[in-house]
Write a protein that holds these residues in place. Structure first.
Motif, mmCIF file in Angstrom:
data_model
loop_
_atom_site.group_PDB
_atom_site.id
_atom_site.type_symbol
_atom_site.label_atom_id
_atom_site.label_comp_id
_atom_site.label_asym_id
_atom_site.label_seq_id
_atom_site.Cartn_x
_atom_site.Cartn_y
_atom_site.Cartn_z
ATOM 1 N N PRO A 1 7.980 -4.797 -5.394
ATOM 2 C CA PRO A 1 7.740 -4.231 -6.709
ATOM 3 C C PRO A 1 6.303 -3.717 -6.805
ATOM 4 O O PRO A 1 5.375 -4.408 -6.375
ATOM 5 C CB PRO A 1 7.983 -5.405 -7.647
ATOM 6 N N PRO A 2 6.098 -2.521 -7.351
ATOM 7 C CA PRO A 2 4.786 -1.889 -7.297
ATOM 8 C C PRO A 2 3.665 -2.673 -7.974
ATOM 9 O O PRO A 2 2.531 -2.629 -7.524
ATOM 10 C CB PRO A 2 4.996 -0.529 -7.967
ATOM 11 N N ASP A 3 3.982 -3.399 -9.041
ATOM 12 C CA ASP A 3 2.924 -4.134 -9.727
ATOM 13 C C ASP A 3 2.428 -5.319 -8.902
ATOM 14 O O ASP A 3 1.350 -5.852 -9.178
ATOM 15 C CB ASP A 3 3.389 -4.589 -11.109
ATOM 16 N N ASP A 4 3.191 -5.760 -7.915
ATOM 17 C CA ASP A 4 2.747 -6.823 -7.019
ATOM 18 C C ASP A 4 2.030 -6.278 -5.788
ATOM 19 O O ASP A 4 1.480 -7.033 -5.002
ATOM 20 C CB ASP A 4 3.935 -7.660 -6.533
ATOM 21 N N HIS A 5 2.066 -4.973 -5.589
ATOM 22 C CA HIS A 5 1.507 -4.365 -4.382
ATOM 23 C C HIS A 5 0.379 -3.381 -4.657
ATOM 24 O O HIS A 5 -0.131 -2.756 -3.744
ATOM 25 C CB HIS A 5 2.618 -3.670 -3.594
ATOM 26 N N TYR A 6 -0.010 -3.237 -5.913
ATOM 27 C CA TYR A 6 -1.113 -2.350 -6.269
ATOM 28 C C TYR A 6 -2.167 -3.139 -7.026
ATOM 29 O O TYR A 6 -1.854 -3.944 -7.901
ATOM 30 C CB TYR A 6 -0.646 -1.177 -7.142
ATOM 31 N N PHE A 7 -3.429 -2.868 -6.689
ATOM 32 C CA PHE A 7 -4.550 -3.561 -7.325
ATOM 33 C C PHE A 7 -5.601 -2.540 -7.737
ATOM 34 O O PHE A 7 -5.953 -1.657 -6.951
ATOM 35 C CB PHE A 7 -5.185 -4.567 -6.351
ATOM 36 N N ASP A 8 -6.111 -2.673 -8.963
ATOM 37 C CA ASP A 8 -7.222 -1.847 -9.430
ATOM 38 C C ASP A 8 -8.520 -2.578 -9.129
ATOM 39 O O ASP A 8 -8.610 -3.803 -9.247
ATOM 40 C CB ASP A 8 -7.147 -1.644 -10.951
ATOM 41 N N SER A 9 -9.531 -1.809 -8.756
ATOM 42 C CA SER A 9 -10.848 -2.360 -8.517
ATOM 43 C C SER A 9 -11.873 -1.426 -9.144
ATOM 44 O O SER A 9 -11.828 -0.212 -8.915
ATOM 45 C CB SER A 9 -11.102 -2.481 -7.003
ATOM 46 N N ALA A 10 -12.769 -1.991 -9.929
ATOM 47 C CA ALA A 10 -13.792 -1.169 -10.567
ATOM 48 C C ALA A 10 -14.815 -0.669 -9.548
ATOM 49 O O ALA A 10 -15.374 0.411 -9.703
ATOM 50 C CB ALA A 10 -14.484 -1.959 -11.672
ATOM 51 N N SER A 11 -15.029 -1.476 -8.499
ATOM 52 C CA SER A 11 -16.016 -1.084 -7.488
ATOM 53 C C SER A 11 -15.656 -1.715 -6.148
ATOM 54 O O SER A 11 -14.820 -2.611 -6.068
ATOM 55 C CB SER A 11 -17.416 -1.526 -7.904
ATOM 56 N N PHE A 12 -16.314 -1.243 -5.113
ATOM 57 C CA PHE A 12 -16.056 -1.775 -3.780
ATOM 58 C C PHE A 12 -16.485 -3.234 -3.645
ATOM 59 O O PHE A 12 -16.014 -3.930 -2.762
ATOM 60 C CB PHE A 12 -16.750 -0.910 -2.719
ATOM 61 N N SER A 13 -17.333 -3.722 -4.537
ATOM 62 C CA SER A 13 -17.768 -5.121 -4.460
ATOM 63 C C SER A 13 -16.630 -6.101 -4.746
ATOM 64 O O SER A 13 -16.704 -7.265 -4.377
ATOM 65 C CB SER A 13 -18.938 -5.376 -5.416
ATOM 66 N N ASP A 14 -15.552 -5.636 -5.386
ATOM 67 C CA ASP A 14 -14.400 -6.495 -5.689
ATOM 68 C C ASP A 14 -13.416 -6.619 -4.525
ATOM 69 O O ASP A 14 -12.484 -7.415 -4.583
ATOM 70 C CB ASP A 14 -13.626 -5.940 -6.887
ATOM 71 N N LEU A 15 -13.601 -5.831 -3.484
ATOM 72 C CA LEU A 15 -12.605 -5.765 -2.411
ATOM 73 C C LEU A 15 -12.362 -7.086 -1.712
ATOM 74 O O LEU A 15 -11.223 -7.427 -1.401
ATOM 75 C CB LEU A 15 -12.987 -4.702 -1.383
ATOM 76 N N SER A 16 -13.405 -7.855 -1.444
ATOM 77 C CA SER A 16 -13.200 -9.100 -0.687
ATOM 78 C C SER A 16 -12.280 -10.059 -1.432
ATOM 79 O O SER A 16 -11.420 -10.694 -0.832
ATOM 80 C CB SER A 16 -14.528 -9.767 -0.342
ATOM 81 N N THR A 17 -12.414 -10.134 -2.744
ATOM 82 C CA THR A 17 -11.548 -11.013 -3.533
ATOM 83 C C THR A 17 -10.105 -10.518 -3.510
ATOM 84 O O THR A 17 -9.167 -11.299 -3.341
ATOM 85 C CB THR A 17 -12.061 -11.089 -4.982
#
Length: 96
Positions: free
Chosen positions: A70-86
């Motif tokens: 399901p797309p809502d379980d496979h897509y993530f929004d990130s405000a910046s690249f600093s959030d990527l590790s989490t």
């Protein structure tokens, strides 16, 4: 992703085959990537996407055309690249 073993990127057949796309949402080749995503999913590759600072319409396109359901379980929004590790750690935790 066509390698020995299960036909993808690893020789062990027990590991999940996943792809994580990290994008700013701006297409630079004129295509959407839909054909490539469809082919990957047909090869049992689960696709996740992280949109970094992208518009709602670009996020909706990723959900509709690229990520696995399901797309809502496979897509993530990130405000910046600093959030990527989490975000990436969360994807890995779900696959274990």
């Amino acid at each position: 992703m066509d390698n020995p073993g299960d036909g993808h990127d690893r020789e062990d057949v027990g590991s999940p085959d996943i792809m994580v796309i990290i994008t700013d949402g701006a297409a630079n080749t004129g295509g959407t990537g839909e054909a490539e995503a469809t082919a990957a999913k047909a090869d049992s590759i689960e696709i996740f996407a992280v949109g970094v600072g992208i518009s709602t319409s670009a996020a909706d396109a990723l959900k509709a055309l690229i990520v696995s359901p399901p797309p809502d379980d496979h897509y993530f929004d990130s405000a910046s690249f600093s959030d990527l590790s989490t975000i990436l750690a969360g994807i890995v935790a779900c696959e274990e």
